[in-house]
Design a protein around this motif. Sequence first.
Motif, short mmCIF file in Angstrom:
data_model
loop_
_atom_site.label_atom_id
_atom_site.label_comp_id
_atom_site.label_asym_id
_atom_site.label_seq_id
_atom_site.Cartn_x
_atom_site.Cartn_y
_atom_site.Cartn_z
N LEU A 46 1.02 -1.22 -0.03
CA LEU A 46 0.10 -0.06 -0.14
C LEU A 46 0.94 1.21 0.05
O LEU A 46 1.43 1.70 1.09
CB LEU A 46 -1.02 -0.12 1.29
CG LEU A 46 -2.13 1.17 1.45
CD1 LEU A 46 -2.95 1.14 0.19
CD2 LEU A 46 -2.90 0.38 2.57
N GLU A 47 1.16 1.78 -1.13
CA GLU A 47 2.22 2.95 -1.34
C GLU A 47 1.65 3.65 -2.58
O GLU A 47 1.28 3.27 -3.59
CB GLU A 47 3.40 2.28 -1.77
CG GLU A 47 4.49 3.13 -2.26
CD GLU A 47 4.63 4.26 -1.20
OE1 GLU A 47 4.26 5.52 -1.44
OE2 GLU A 47 5.35 4.17 -0.27
N ASP A 48 1.47 4.89 -2.24
CA ASP A 48 1.18 5.92 -3.36
C ASP A 48 2.22 6.54 -4.22
O ASP A 48 1.74 7.25 -5.25
CB ASP A 48 0.02 7.03 -2.60
CG ASP A 48 0.86 7.87 -1.66
OD1 ASP A 48 1.71 7.30 -0.93
OD2 ASP A 48 0.95 9.10 -1.82
N GLU A 49 3.34 6.52 -3.78
CA GLU A 49 4.27 7.17 -4.53
C GLU A 49 4.84 6.14 -5.63
O GLU A 49 5.23 4.90 -5.55
CB GLU A 49 5.64 7.30 -4.12
CG GLU A 49 5.54 8.71 -2.82
CD GLU A 49 6.21 8.70 -1.95
OE1 GLU A 49 7.60 8.30 -1.78
OE2 GLU A 49 5.70 8.78 -0.60
N PRO A 50 4.35 6.46 -7.20
CA PRO A 50 4.47 5.43 -7.91
C PRO A 50 5.97 5.08 -8.24
O PRO A 50 6.05 3.86 -8.49
CB PRO A 50 4.05 6.54 -9.39
CG PRO A 50 3.28 7.65 -8.87
CD PRO A 50 3.66 7.85 -7.23
N LEU A 61 3.05 -1.14 4.48
CA LEU A 61 2.08 -0.01 3.93
C LEU A 61 2.73 1.50 4.36
O LEU A 61 3.20 1.37 5.53
CB LEU A 61 0.74 0.00 4.58
CG LEU A 61 0.52 -0.26 6.00
CD1 LEU A 61 0.49 0.96 7.19
CD2 LEU A 61 -0.74 -1.06 6.29
N ASP A 62 2.60 2.46 3.58
CA ASP A 62 2.92 3.72 3.88
C ASP A 62 1.94 4.46 4.66
O ASP A 62 0.67 3.92 4.58
CB ASP A 62 2.94 4.40 2.24
CG ASP A 62 3.45 5.71 2.69
OD1 ASP A 62 4.36 6.27 3.41
OD2 ASP A 62 3.06 6.57 1.55
N ARG A 63 2.29 5.23 5.45
CA ARG A 63 1.42 5.94 6.49
C ARG A 63 0.70 7.06 5.66
O ARG A 63 -0.41 7.31 5.77
CB ARG A 63 2.13 6.35 7.75
CG ARG A 63 2.30 5.17 8.59
CD ARG A 63 2.38 5.67 9.88
NE ARG A 63 1.24 6.50 10.45
CZ ARG A 63 1.30 7.08 11.43
NH1 ARG A 63 2.30 6.79 12.41
NH2 ARG A 63 0.28 7.93 12.04
N ARG A 64 1.47 7.83 5.00
CA ARG A 64 0.80 8.99 4.33
C ARG A 64 0.26 8.84 3.00
O ARG A 64 0.83 8.65 1.86
CB ARG A 64 1.88 10.14 4.21
CG ARG A 64 2.25 10.46 5.50
CD ARG A 64 3.46 11.49 5.33
NE ARG A 64 4.20 11.74 6.96
CZ ARG A 64 4.98 12.52 7.13
NH1 ARG A 64 5.17 13.22 6.17
NH2 ARG A 64 5.46 12.64 8.39
N LEU A 65 -1.07 8.47 2.97
CA LEU A 65 -1.74 8.12 1.78
C LEU A 65 -2.70 9.29 1.34
O LEU A 65 -3.20 10.14 2.17
CB LEU A 65 -2.47 6.73 1.98
CG LEU A 65 -1.57 5.47 2.11
CD1 LEU A 65 -2.46 4.49 2.92
CD2 LEU A 65 -0.81 5.28 1.05
N GLY A 72 12.27 3.32 8.03
CA GLY A 72 12.14 4.82 7.71
C GLY A 72 12.42 4.93 6.41
O GLY A 72 13.55 4.42 5.82
N LYS A 73 12.01 6.01 5.48
CA LYS A 73 12.28 6.03 3.99
C LYS A 73 13.59 7.11 4.15
O LYS A 73 13.29 8.02 5.03
CB LYS A 73 11.25 6.94 3.52
CG LYS A 73 10.15 5.72 3.21
CD LYS A 73 8.91 6.55 2.29
CE LYS A 73 7.67 5.46 2.07
NZ LYS A 73 6.63 6.27 1.37
N PRO A 74 14.32 6.95 3.15
CA PRO A 74 14.57 6.13 2.01
C PRO A 74 15.22 4.69 2.84
O PRO A 74 15.78 4.98 3.81
CB PRO A 74 15.22 6.78 1.38
CG PRO A 74 16.33 7.77 1.80
CD PRO A 74 15.28 8.16 3.39
CA CA Z 1 2.80 8.47 0.63
#
Ligand code: CA
Length: 224
Positions: free
Chosen positions: A6-10, A50-54, A100-102
């Motif tokens: 679950l990740e919104d950054e393409p 999953l990413d938190r910021r969606l 943690g990203k990256p």
């Molecule tokens: Ca995001």
Amino acid sequence: MRILLLEDEPEMASVLLTALHRRGILVDHAATLADGARHVEATPYDALVLDRRLPDGDGLALVARLRAAGDPVPVLMLTARDALDERVRGLDAGADDYLGKPFAVEELLARLRALLRRPAETRQELLQVARLCFDLAHREASVAGHRMELPRRELLALELLMRRSGRTVLREALERAVFGFDVEIQSNALDTHVSRLRRKLADTGAGVEICGIRGVGYLLRAAP
Ligand code: CA
């Protein structure tokens, strides 16, 4: 192994999908909270990343919902680096680990392996309602120790109903679990499979019933 990303950054999603596929891991991808929830509803995953910021909310909302429903699926959450507060709240909400990203893809894979190695007792592998048992690890149903021979679609329907026993499972979720995403489904196809399943459960004395809620879905519970 099948996981949901679950990740919104393409760009991030595409890198991860490629890396995971290359290692033979089956990955479904969702880019919004709503889409992620639909996937989780329909498919029993081995783990979620999953990413938190969606775009439509915080990925944690999904974790909280799963935990509230008793779903023990391992969750690895992706957070902004150094966001201590994000990590603490994530773990409190039921995530199992964070990254943690990256991060390096290798590290993600190592964390996933660690989550999936957790001892069986911390992950629920055997579901039971009355005399009916469902072994999630081997995808087998049994009644009082006797294995039930069920066709694949009936087994998939039963798995989802068992995972959500005592709660209504929406038709749409069952149809997706049983038929997958991309097929045209005849309106009564699901009901046919459920009726067969119901008859077999009755014949074997499983002690459960599958109640139909017209137009909404089905619910499995111990027979009164
Ligand atoms: Ca995001």
